[in-house]
Design a protein around this motif. Sequence first.
Motif, mmCIF file in Angstrom:
data_model
loop_
_atom_site.group_PDB
_atom_site.id
_atom_site.type_symbol
_atom_site.label_atom_id
_atom_site.label_comp_id
_atom_site.label_asym_id
_atom_site.label_seq_id
_atom_site.Cartn_x
_atom_site.Cartn_y
_atom_site.Cartn_z
ATOM 1 N N UNK A 305 20.411 58.674 -5.569
ATOM 2 C CA UNK A 305 20.675 60.057 -5.195
ATOM 3 C C UNK A 305 22.094 60.405 -5.617
ATOM 4 N N UNK A 306 22.249 61.407 -6.468
ATOM 5 C CA UNK A 306 23.586 61.766 -6.960
ATOM 6 C C UNK A 306 24.483 62.306 -5.859
ATOM 7 N N UNK A 307 23.915 62.627 -4.706
ATOM 8 C CA UNK A 307 24.719 63.092 -3.581
ATOM 9 C C UNK A 307 25.062 61.950 -2.612
ATOM 10 N N UNK A 308 24.793 60.734 -3.031
ATOM 11 C CA UNK A 308 25.142 59.580 -2.212
ATOM 12 C C UNK A 308 23.922 58.848 -1.690
ATOM 13 N N UNK A 309 24.031 57.512 -1.658
ATOM 14 C CA UNK A 309 22.934 56.700 -1.150
ATOM 15 C C UNK A 309 21.811 56.564 -2.162
ATOM 16 N N UNK A 310 20.694 56.075 -1.676
ATOM 17 C CA UNK A 310 19.517 55.926 -2.525
ATOM 18 C C UNK A 310 18.281 56.338 -1.749
ATOM 19 N N UNK A 311 17.148 56.357 -2.440
ATOM 20 C CA UNK A 311 15.888 56.820 -1.866
ATOM 21 C C UNK A 311 14.797 55.803 -2.149
ATOM 22 N N UNK A 312 13.761 55.791 -1.293
ATOM 23 C CA UNK A 312 12.601 54.913 -1.462
ATOM 24 C C UNK A 312 12.964 53.435 -1.249
ATOM 25 N N UNK A 313 13.819 53.176 -0.284
ATOM 26 C CA UNK A 313 14.164 51.806 0.073
ATOM 27 C C UNK A 313 13.458 51.363 1.339
ATOM 28 N N UNK A 314 13.971 50.285 1.926
ATOM 29 C CA UNK A 314 13.314 49.719 3.092
ATOM 30 C C UNK A 314 14.299 48.898 3.906
ATOM 31 N N UNK A 315 14.169 48.957 5.217
ATOM 32 C CA UNK A 315 14.882 48.045 6.115
ATOM 33 C C UNK A 315 14.071 47.917 7.395
ATOM 34 N N UNK A 316 13.532 46.734 7.630
ATOM 35 C CA UNK A 316 12.657 46.502 8.780
ATOM 36 C C UNK A 316 13.080 45.242 9.512
ATOM 37 N N UNK A 317 13.160 45.363 10.821
ATOM 38 C CA UNK A 317 13.394 44.221 11.700
ATOM 39 C C UNK A 317 12.257 44.201 12.710
ATOM 40 N N UNK A 318 11.560 43.063 12.799
ATOM 41 C CA UNK A 318 10.398 42.997 13.690
ATOM 42 C C UNK A 318 10.289 41.613 14.307
ATOM 43 N N UNK A 319 9.715 41.573 15.505
ATOM 44 C CA UNK A 319 9.500 40.303 16.186
ATOM 45 C C UNK A 319 8.274 40.377 17.076
ATOM 46 N N UNK A 320 7.657 39.212 17.294
ATOM 47 C CA UNK A 320 6.444 39.158 18.106
ATOM 48 C C UNK A 320 6.445 37.867 18.929
ATOM 49 N N UNK A 321 6.077 37.995 20.190
ATOM 50 C CA UNK A 321 5.932 36.828 21.063
ATOM 51 C C UNK A 321 4.512 36.829 21.618
ATOM 52 N N UNK A 322 3.852 35.673 21.536
ATOM 53 C CA UNK A 322 2.484 35.547 22.038
ATOM 54 C C UNK A 322 2.386 34.315 22.921
#
Length: 869
Positions: A305-322
């Motif tokens: 993005x010419x106005x700063x940052x980017x597009x179509x990325x990803x950041x995920x944090x997940x956890x599961x307890x069973x």
Amino acid sequence: MKSILSILLLTLFISTSFAQSKKRGKVKRKYRSTETVSKELPKVFIRGAVYDENNVPLPGATVTIDGTSKGVNANGDGEYLIENLVNGRARVRVSFIGYKTHTADIILQNGQNVKNVMLQTDNIHLEPILVNAQKREQQIMDVPAAISSISSNNLQQSNITELSMLSEFVPGLYIREQGANRPTFSIRGLSSEEVSPSAQPRVSVYFNNVPINRAHSASLELYDMDRVEVLKGPQNTLFGRSAQAGAVHYVSSMPGTEFKGTLTAGIGDYGQKEVRGTLNIPIIEDKLAVRAAGIYSARDGFVENTFGGDLMGKETLAGRFSARFRPSYNHKIDVVLNYQKDDTPGIAFMSAQFPNTNGVTDIFSGVASLEQGENLGTGKQLFDATLNYKYYVNEHTYWSSITSYRKTDASSRWDGDGTAAAAIDMAEFSNSKQFYQEIRGNFSQNSRLNGSLGASYWWEKADQLYWFSPNEQDLVHLVSPDNSNLVNANGQPQSVPSIPSYIPELDTTIYIALPNNHQEENFSQATNSSAEAFIDVSYQLTRKLFVSGAVRAVYDRYRLSNEASFSGGSPSVLGSYTGNSPNVFFLPNDAQQIKKNTLSFTWRGGLKYRYNEYGNVFANYSRGRRPNVLQFTSSGEKEILDAEILDNFELGFKASLYDRVFFDVVGFYQLYKNFQTSAWVADPETGEFNLKFKDGGKATSYGAEANVRVAVVKQLDLFANYAWLKSEFDSTDVDGQTQLYAGNSFRLAPEHSFTVGATARGNIVPTIKLFVTPSYSYKTHMFFEDANTPGLEQDAYGLLNINGGLELDDPNVILSVWASNVLDEQYITSAGNTGSLFGIPTFVPGPPRMVGTKLTWNFNKPEKRKRRR
């Protein structure tokens, strides 16, 4: 009334059967398969367990007695019970795709007879496929329906980490995921979208037997999954009111009896980083085990993005307890806690009409100019907790209680015009809370009548806030007859500070300043609830012929409120043009409400002819229903759309040859009434500027789907699937009037699609194995709107993905290298969007070629297994 009476009588009959089974099953034993039983049990019966060469239970294995019309599938612990037999010589037949069919002769005596069976595999064999599609464990061969199951091995071998990749392995399924909040699930061309918090999806998404009714909750990270099941065609009777087109069921891995775990670290293009791990710990032998899993996955966007940052990325944090607790042989308690947080860059809604600030109009240039820069993005925070309690009367008769609570908060901000101009700056904030309770009884009567019945209650509170903040000095171009001056050849906004206004009384023209800061909001809140009762049965008429049927009664209560307001900045000047002054989009109005209560029924019926354990043919009819949609127009008017009805007919065939080839083919024909289509509506005369549902009338679709898997040699497996779909809106509606979309195809519905692939493996040296899994997926032309607007479409395209590497025996370490979109195909995943309101559609490019590598360590400490008696 007759339908209700029939359901009550059938429920009473089955409840009596439960009571009788419970009375017969009063027996004290550590393992259901080995202990003596009371005198009240049937005179002659046989029970036992089915397991593999490693002594691991095989749930879903088919167990029959030759010469009789009796058969069951082994339960979740691999156990079976067949009742009401006669003493004398009998032959027990046990089969499961991927294993050699086992037959054993036994002399049946009065009372209990025990026969445990170990199934063996050939050096060359298919991977067994277990499903829970009919609310009990079965192998996929025994389910007379169009169903696909993607196992944990499939997910790992093909490096399936995103929902869009998952859909390539299921014929007739298309999943589009833009950001973290609004995945679109499309089955046989019927897509599931929500534009009102009261609207229910067409495709029911489940997580561990619990429905997910909001799109922002359905985008789950694919880690530590046991499998993902996909059922096509109406599944309302088994999966509730939101499964008109089908169901997608995520099944996570549950705690086992061994201490083991995995640890994975990976890197890739666009700064990709991934760390994931699992740990399974048995606490009390055969009583209590826990499992923990987590993942962190992040990637920079592939669009700058010419106005700063980017597009179509990803950041995920997940956890599961069973946790799984077995206090005694006939009680099982599962607890699952799940958390996921997404914080991703914005979506690249790009214009093909206007250039970016580099003067480029190519949407595949990898550069966009969206003026809000790093303010753009999507986010989500999800938490859910599920308690599943089972009480076993005997191996195939048990009660289940499923209790669940889910809370999701989601947000998204996007640039609707796709340019450096600040014409369409929008955001959505969505929140939901859900409670679900189901009581279900599974039963087997005389080992011929198998099924389930029960009731459930679902409650949801959901709200949705749309925020719109245009700079009217840019927006003015979009409400004028000519919008071509929005930006210049260098992509720079051509702002208009004021507009002329002629005053006839004074015969003069004055200039009215246009505000550069205006904010308005549209807030909707829904309280939805549903009480449901259901029964699903399958009866073995003869040794080869089965009949099945199901019905579900649903009582829905929906309440939707809405209000719109001018929330900040300066009042709109352009609102006088749209008729929504002092706003542009949403006419201010005080809180108002719509209510709707309905009682409805859905049902299905089917026949299955079973040649033998290696093949069967089936025919089904099912009625699907999507509930009424409650919505408000952007001018504040109330609307209630009729329920959408789908009549589905299908004919299918499944077969397994020599445990090396499995294929299934299903043909279907579907009739729609009151088709609910979503559309961007811009009508200055009414002041309607909104994404809303419309009644699309009648429609018809038909087609075929096929799967095939082949174990060629020990070192090579092949797989392929194909879907053919013809969908079209009818020429007239239910009243015989000409339809707006007559002759159009469904959106996201390519006529042809297929995937072919292979998994090859072989030892370089005795302790090091080389493996590779390439796959190629292809789709023909498809539209992105039911209106079939020219230009808002994607031509045929194909994607090649590869995953391969080396596996060491000791320590068990896997080094893999993956590549997605190897041929760097250019394609779009969306077209139209908010910009369509003003004739400036935007497009979202698909991901380019990406390459990465992973290192996985599998560790375990096998427990010493007890030999079965």
